[in-house]
Write an enzyme that holds these catalytic residues in place. Sequence first.
Site, PDB file in Angstrom:
ATOM      1  N   CYS A 105       0.863  -1.186   0.000  1.00  0.00           N
ATOM      2  CA  CYS A 105       0.000   0.000   0.000  1.00  0.00           C
ATOM      3  C   CYS A 105       0.897   1.234   0.000  1.00  0.00           C
ATOM      4  CB  CYS A 105      -0.987  -0.017   1.163  1.00  0.00           C
ATOM      5  SG  CYS A 105      -0.217  -0.033   2.797  1.00  0.00           S
ATOM      6  N   ASN A 152       2.285   1.476   4.309  1.00  0.00           N
ATOM      7  CA  ASN A 152       2.624   0.198   4.966  1.00  0.00           C
ATOM      8  C   ASN A 152       2.398   0.230   6.474  1.00  0.00           C
ATOM      9  OD1 ASN A 152       5.538  -1.945   5.445  1.00  0.00           O
ATOM     10  ND2 ASN A 152       3.469  -2.568   5.006  1.00  0.00           N
ATOM     11  N   CYS A 186      -1.292   0.624   7.432  1.00  0.00           N
ATOM     12  CA  CYS A 186      -2.730   0.330   7.576  1.00  0.00           C
ATOM     13  C   CYS A 186      -3.132  -0.895   6.743  1.00  0.00           C
ATOM     14  CB  CYS A 186      -3.576   1.543   7.177  1.00  0.00           C
ATOM     15  SG  CYS A 186      -3.233   3.029   8.148  1.00  0.00           S
ATOM     16  N   ARG A 187      -3.319  -0.713   5.429  1.00  0.00           N
ATOM     17  CA  ARG A 187      -3.907  -1.791   4.623  1.00  0.00           C
ATOM     18  C   ARG A 187      -2.996  -2.998   4.432  1.00  0.00           C
ATOM     19  NH1 ARG A 187      -5.149   2.139  -0.225  1.00  0.00           N
ATOM     20  NH2 ARG A 187      -3.247   3.016   0.712  1.00  0.00           N
ATOM     21  N   SER A 188      -1.754  -2.766   3.965  1.00  0.00           N
ATOM     22  CA  SER A 188      -0.928  -3.945   3.638  1.00  0.00           C
ATOM     23  C   SER A 188      -0.515  -4.764   4.868  1.00  0.00           C
ATOM     24  CB  SER A 188       0.275  -3.567   2.761  1.00  0.00           C
ATOM     25  OG  SER A 188       1.111  -2.639   3.379  1.00  0.00           O
ATOM     26  N   ASP A 246      -8.120   3.788   1.345  1.00  0.00           N
ATOM     27  CA  ASP A 246      -7.158   4.126   2.389  1.00  0.00           C
ATOM     28  C   ASP A 246      -7.916   4.575   3.648  1.00  0.00           C
ATOM     29  OD1 ASP A 246      -5.126   5.043   3.940  1.00  0.00           O
ATOM     30  OD2 ASP A 246      -4.160   6.211   2.358  1.00  0.00           O
TER      31      ASP A 246
HETATM   32  P1  4NP Z   1      -1.773   2.771   4.155  1.00  0.00           P
HETATM   33  O1  4NP Z   1      -2.347   4.148   4.773  1.00  0.00           O
HETATM   34  O2  4NP Z   1      -1.262   3.115   2.784  1.00  0.00           O
HETATM   35  O3  4NP Z   1      -2.973   1.877   4.103  1.00  0.00           O
HETATM   36  O4  4NP Z   1      -0.691   2.304   5.120  1.00  0.00           O
HETATM   37  C1  4NP Z   1      -1.555   5.287   4.889  1.00  0.00           C
HETATM   38  C2  4NP Z   1      -0.733   5.444   5.983  1.00  0.00           C
HETATM   39  C3  4NP Z   1       0.023   6.599   6.112  1.00  0.00           C
HETATM   40  C4  4NP Z   1      -0.042   7.577   5.150  1.00  0.00           C
HETATM   41  C5  4NP Z   1      -0.875   7.423   4.040  1.00  0.00           C
HETATM   42  C6  4NP Z   1      -1.618   6.266   3.912  1.00  0.00           C
HETATM   43  N1  4NP Z   1       0.716   8.775   5.285  1.00  0.00           N
HETATM   44  O5  4NP Z   1       0.558   9.685   4.447  1.00  0.00           O
HETATM   45  O6  4NP Z   1       1.501   8.883   6.225  1.00  0.00           O
END
Ligand code: 4NP
Length: 160
Positions: free
Chosen positions: A9, A12, A14-16, A126
Amino acid sequence: MIAKVLFVCLGNICRSPIAEGVFIHLVRQRGLEGRYLADSAGTGDWHRGQPPDPRAVAAAGKRGVNLPSLCRQIAKADFQDFDLILAMDRSNHEDLNSLCPPQLRGKIRLMRDFDMEAKTAADVPDPYYGGPYEFDAVYEMLQRCCASLLEKMESGSPVT
Ligand code: 4NP
């Protein structure tokens, strides 16, 4: 033969990591340890070395799933090392395609291609700017995707 699966994702955290934790949990439940190796990575590196977001840990924890991952950024070697690379959304998919050597691009798939309830080319949204509801919804979606992915791989159907 070990099948190596990488979930990717943006951040890294939340989703992955949820996808990785759910996939490992399903592999263990089905007694398939030793047949699969799962990992996760982000296209960004803002959270390098950090554990998953506490809201992701909570959504998984209440379903008995722990999230072992520590954040890392995707590396060029991953395209060689992994058999299947699953992008959480179309933006991640595009970013991965531009980083990946052309001859290895066939390893990259969209996660929701394995979601029976998804329409074509759907994203895992997200949840970072959401709350517990968004994390629960993402968890359920990833649970569905991981279960059907594993079923497909076990049946010997091509996944790349
Ligand atoms: P992820 O979510 O891609 O599902 O891990 C996010 C986590 C952090 C950020 C963006 C998306 N960020 O901008 O810090």
